[in-house]
Design a protein around this motif. Sequence first.
Motif, PDB file in Angstrom:
ATOM      1  N   ALA A  75      41.992  38.454  40.087  1.00 41.91           N
ATOM      2  CA  ALA A  75      41.086  39.458  39.519  1.00 41.91           C
ATOM      3  C   ALA A  75      40.207  38.866  38.414  1.00 41.91           C
TER       4      ALA A  75
ATOM      5  N   ASP B 280      37.904  43.956  40.109  1.00 41.63           N
ATOM      6  CA  ASP B 280      38.679  43.482  41.263  1.00 41.63           C
ATOM      7  C   ASP B 280      40.032  44.184  41.219  1.00 41.63           C
TER       8      ASP B 280
ATOM      9  N   ASP C 171      35.874  35.887  42.625  1.00 40.48           N
ATOM     10  CA  ASP C 171      37.156  35.844  41.917  1.00 40.48           C
ATOM     11  C   ASP C 171      37.744  34.430  42.026  1.00 40.48           C
TER      12      ASP C 171
END
Length: 833
Positions: free
Chosen positions: A606, A599, A654
């Motif tokens: 992330a 990410d 995420d």
Amino acid sequence: MLVYTPSGPRALRLLLLLLLLAAWKAGSRQVHYSVPEEAKHGTFVGRIAQDLGLELAELVPRLFRVVSKGHGDLLEVNLQNGILFVNSRIDREALCGRSLECSIHLEVIVDRPLQVFHVEVEVKDINDNPPVFSVSEQKLSIPESRLLDSRFPLEGASDADVGENAALTYRLSPNEFFVLDVINKKDKGKFPVLVLGKMLDREENPQLQLLLTATDGGKPEYTGSVTLLILVLDANDNAPIFDRSIYEVKMYENSANQTLVIWLNASDADEGINKEMIYSFSALVPPNVRRTFLMNEKTGEIRVNDAIDFEDSNTYEIHVDVTDKGNPPMVGHCTILVEVLDENDNSPDVVITSLALPVLEDAPVGTVIALISVSDRDSGANGQVTCTLAPHSPFKLVSTFKNYYSLVLESALDRESVANYVLVVTARDGGSPSLSATASVSVEVADVNDNAPAFAQPEYTVFVRENNPPGCHIFTVSARDADAQENALVSYSLVERRVGERALSSYVSVHAESGKVYALQPLDHEELELLQFQVSARDAGVPPLGSNVTLQVFVLDENDNAPALLPRPGAGGAGGALSELVSRSVGAGHVVAKVRAVDADSGYNAWLSYELQPAAGGARSPFRVALYTGEISTTRTLDEADSARQRLLVLVKDHGEPALTATATVLLSLVESGQAPKASSRVLAGAAGAEAALVDVNVYLIVAICAVSSLLVLTLLLYTALRCSAPPTQGACGPGKPTLVCSSAVGSWSYSQQRRQRVCSGEGPPKTDLMAFSPSLPPCPVPDVEVEEQSIGGDCSRKVGYYFFISICCFVNNILSTAFPPHIYVSEYLHPF
């Protein structure tokens, strides 16, 4: 005057000595001239510019002017040649009266710089006034029985001139009865007296007419005359007489009414009615004396009847007649000289002129601010005046000439400390008790640009979320200038520099007047995490002064990037799906595949998690996926009932708000153990390699943990000591405590720093936000620039602890990145940390 002129070096030295003497006399600032009265217009008085040491060319530019209090038009200066000349008629008698000394005091003032010179011009008397008698005819009644050498005082003449020009001599026209005698009255002049030289006979000469002539001592001499009409009286042979012809009396001014001045006592040798006397003022006594004094005609007492002021008249001359009641009456005469003594009844007078205001605060010491003159109508010690200045200030009084002072600057001024001084000049005379007068002057200090704009602190830390709207206000800088007016008018500008390949002005701008800083375009945390620049503040003074402040703009991350799947090198599959061969003989918990994803965001945005989507029809899959590693493993032993082809959908999500997801497809082919020898051997080799790597991992992990623990203990001790020594800071925008958040990423160990921060914005209450994570395997450098926390928050101890903490985290990240190769899955070891 005879001048001897030597030659050679000795002459040169004498010339230099004379020049130095002339320069000293010019520097004394006192020049004396003399001019006769009644001089014609244009009469030369003196070369005043040359004598004062001034250049002719600078008279007009420096505003050369001559000031004379009350006598401004009598003398004038030709500005072309610097000569002082007579401008209008000078009458010494009108100017100074009977005073022996008469002079005109001139103040010569030049500007740029301000200088004052004092010039005394003595007015010399000329014989321009003849002697004058107050009446054209004086009548005297003299009995025929008066004895020889009888004396009859006459009114003398007066001369408006002084000195020899006023020294009068008298002569009487020739006659056989009288001769003339002159009495000197102690600096009061000469008074003529008729002395009887021959007995009078009324029957032969009932009256006599004589001419009395007065002549002054001038050249040429002037004369004046009066007719003496003498009436010869018969009968009463003895006139009253005083014991003295002249009486001298001293008394103080301001004596109360009815105060006794003198008690006269005359006697008459006759008897009866011829001895009775009446006292009266002589016809020669002027009206002002009659108003001032009162005569008792019976007793001869003279008392005060009106105010006596020394400043109006310091002497009085009273002529008294005493007349008997005989027939005809006889008269006796005496003169009373009253000397008035001064009392301290007049306060000093203070006049402030030529104010050079306002005064620049950088004016040099010795600058003349104002001219002050003082005077006192009293005389002697009562008229001696001293001046003082209050309160204590950077100014002082300097005596320049007699009762003239200059108000000068004694020490440096600072308008930012005191912008205005109210000074009080006190003039006090030397009388007892002393009298005083005051005058105030307000001295305004003008500003000069001697203070640069100053910021409250040298740098600021600003937090801005990425994807901000273009033109949004992110911060306001403010500088204060202690000066005034245009010197305190501050304008702001960016200190231009390059940010990567672009100019700083393409990112931010600052409003020149308000100091508001605007973001010109949306900021991207993934592109630019920290934008550091300087804002300059400059005032409008001449020359302008300025200073800079540093702004550190941290771009906070938002969850604007969805997870991205990474293909596994060498893995098969069509359309991006992951394909693996799985032996049916594997037991429960065996790892058969792994989903890799990254990410682009930071921190929790992330931090990825993996979920296995339910199979179609609700069938229970024999596989599961690890929540944080993406490893797909068996939940049980595979059997013949399991389908030979397994299609798994793995949801990668995420932890942002809102969370973003991606879906990975994993195709598993179940084969018999004999049909996949290569795959089995590859798996076994991988397992063996993993076991060996795990042994190495344990060693690295133990070393890393020991190092981190030691550094952490040192950090905590240092941070605690700094916190205890520094005062605590509070504020809605203060920074929170930094925290290390570690999470397992696909095939690697992710490091990021989390920092809770109170973020100030223009709307709504302060919000607690999360400082963005920075997932990375490479070593993270320690920042070179000091980062100061937002607005009010942050002190030195907090900065040191903060950067020390970042340094430890980066150190740990480097160790872990080196210790764990990308193909080793160590999430189960590191996840508890």
